[in-house]
Write a protein that holds these residues in place. Structure first.
Motif, short mmCIF file in Angstrom:
data_model
loop_
_atom_site.label_atom_id
_atom_site.label_comp_id
_atom_site.label_asym_id
_atom_site.label_seq_id
_atom_site.Cartn_x
_atom_site.Cartn_y
_atom_site.Cartn_z
N LEU A 1 -0.59 -4.48 -8.78
CA LEU A 1 -1.18 -4.28 -7.46
C LEU A 1 -1.87 -5.54 -6.92
CD1 LEU A 1 -2.72 -0.71 -7.88
CD2 LEU A 1 -0.48 -1.34 -6.96
N ALA A 2 -1.69 -6.67 -7.59
CA ALA A 2 -2.36 -7.90 -7.13
C ALA A 2 -1.85 -8.28 -5.74
CB ALA A 2 -2.09 -9.03 -8.12
N ALA B 1 -1.40 -14.53 9.08
CA ALA B 1 -0.75 -13.22 9.00
C ALA B 1 -0.45 -12.73 10.41
CB ALA B 1 -1.65 -12.21 8.29
N PHE B 2 0.61 -11.95 10.54
CA PHE B 2 0.93 -11.30 11.82
C PHE B 2 0.40 -9.88 11.78
CE2 PHE B 2 4.34 -14.57 11.76
CZ PHE B 2 4.01 -15.20 12.95
N THR B 3 -0.23 -9.47 12.87
CA THR B 3 -0.81 -8.14 12.98
C THR B 3 -0.30 -7.49 14.26
OG1 THR B 3 -2.77 -8.87 14.22
CG2 THR B 3 -2.89 -8.96 11.80
N ARG C 1 -0.99 -10.99 2.31
CA ARG C 1 -1.71 -9.85 1.73
C ARG C 1 -2.24 -8.90 2.80
NH1 ARG C 1 -6.83 -12.00 -1.47
NH2 ARG C 1 -5.16 -13.15 -2.51
N PHE C 2 -2.40 -9.41 4.02
CA PHE C 2 -2.93 -8.59 5.11
C PHE C 2 -1.84 -8.02 6.01
CE2 PHE C 2 -6.33 -11.68 4.11
CZ PHE C 2 -7.29 -10.78 3.66
N ALA D 1 4.97 -5.15 0.95
CA ALA D 1 5.06 -6.50 1.53
C ALA D 1 3.80 -7.32 1.30
CB ALA D 1 5.32 -6.39 3.03
N SER D 2 2.68 -6.67 1.02
CA SER D 2 1.43 -7.41 0.85
C SER D 2 1.10 -7.74 -0.60
CB SER D 2 0.28 -6.61 1.47
OG SER D 2 0.22 -5.30 0.95
#
Length: 386
Positions: free
Chosen positions: A254-255, A79-81, A262-263, A238-239
């Protein structure tokens, strides 16, 4: 010269190397020409076409795959943060920790790793800090693990003296004791080889403005996708596994996404992702092991020169316990920092002295210039004292 790659050719990609002796990559690496060119491509496309967003997003996925290859994982685990701090906070809050649970950490490690977990104290989670020593491995943690221990979190390489902890043995301990294992690799990535599967990490977090050569504002997070129970503390379209195409929120869907997406929270730092794609190409072309070994050679040379001058090294000396690129020279920063700056050498003040941190572009001549300045100033002091 370098025994591992053509460092003089690499050096030409970093114009700052012609303007100063830059020994501060542990703070921030200077911009390389290919990285700047990638950012300029993004800006030019935005200027001329108002943004080919589908092309940009394709490049995001190409860069995600490059990050995955660097860490020895699959692209759907990346994931990109925003930065390391956000990555560590995402990880800390994804762990199913409850009141009475215990997390083990190392005292004096990076504060933003610690704060991510200290913030969980309001939920009743206990954080225990173990003393930092030159050697930190599974045996460091084993006596402190009990039935309440749920996780261990620490840096791979420390920012303040270049300790390199034995995360492989700690990861094996976590696997044996069924603990979550969270690792901050900010000061290692791009310089030290990292195999997230071999270290059996639950999460690996990092920023990208040090060994990955990218301007500030982009972070990375690896998530072991076998840990399906770990979900984000916050949510965005987006998650989700099913993002609403009509942009109408549906409370019954909401899964979270089955991937590390997901992050993520929506729009990316696209200029920085473009930059990262270019920097990863550079790193892959040279080889992380080659970068590591080149920096180790520079470190060996620095230590030998300091020994001749009878100047201490703060932190571990042996290769198996030290980072290849971070060294703290036992000279008071209040007395020496401005002297180095006045003489065209960029270093950082650190807890116990002056931090010297190498990048892929540094040479033996850079080390010799630093040592020359130390020798010159000390000889002048001796002369005045006489």
């Amino acid at each position: 010269m370098s025994r591992h790659y053509d460092v003089e050719t690499v050096r030409k990609e970093f114009p700052v190397a012609d303007r100063m002796v830059y020994l501060d990559s542990g703070f921030q690496t200077p911009l390389a020409r290919p990285v700047m060119a990638a950012i300029e491509t993004f800006l030019r496309e935005g200027l001329e076409t108002a943004g080919p967003k589908s092309v940009w997003l394709d490049r995001v996925e190409q860069t995600r795959a490059k990050v995955a290859r660097l860490l020895g994982v699959s692209a759907d685990e990346i994931a990109f943060t925003k930065n390391t701090s956000e990555s560590m906070n995402i990880a800390a809050n994804a762990l199913p920790l409850r009141s009475g649970d215990n997390v083990l950490m190392i005292h004096g490690d990076h504060p933003n790793n610690a704060y991510a977990f200290l913030n969980l104290k309001k939920k009743g989670v206990q954080i225990d800090f173990l003393p930092m020593t030159d050697v930190v491995n599974a045996d460091t943690f084993l006596p402190h693990i009990d039935e309440k221990t749920r996780a261990i979190s620490l840096s791979y390489v420390t920012f303040h003296a270049g300790h390199r902890f034995d995360i492989e043995s700690i990861g094996a301990l976590c696997a044996d004791k069924k603990l979550y294992f969270v690792v901050d690799v900010m000061q290692a990535i791009g310089v030290v080889p990292i195999d997230a599967k071999a270290i059996q990490a639950t999460f690996v977090g990092s920023g990208s403005h040090k060994g990955l050569l990218v301007p500030q504002g982009l972070g990375l997070l690896y998530w072991d996708k076998a840990r399906k129970e770990l979900e984000p503390a916050y949510l965005a379209a987006a998650s989700l596994a099913e993002s609403p195409q009509d942009f109408i929120a549906r409370p019954d869907r909401l899964a979270p996404a089955p991937s590390a997406r997901r992050f993520e929270l929506g729009n990316f730092n696209l200029p920085a992702v473009h930059a990262l794609g270019a920097s990863l190409d550079m790193i892959e072309h040279i080889g992380v092991k080659n970068i590591q070994n080149h920096c180790f050679d520079l470190g060996d040379h620095l230590i030998a020169q300091l020994d001749e001058l009878d100047v201490s090294l703060v932190g571990p000396r042996q290769r198996q316990h030290r980072s290849p690129h971070i060294y703290v020279v036992g000279l008071p920063a209040t007395e020496w920092l401005s002297y180095f700056e006045e003489n065209g050498v960029r270093v950082s003040p650190e807890r116990d002295g002056i931090r010297v941190s190498f990048g892929m572009f540094n040479t033996v001549a850079d080390v010799d210039r630093l040592v020359h300045l130390i020798r010159r100033r000390r000889s002048r002091k001796s002369f005045r004292a006489a």
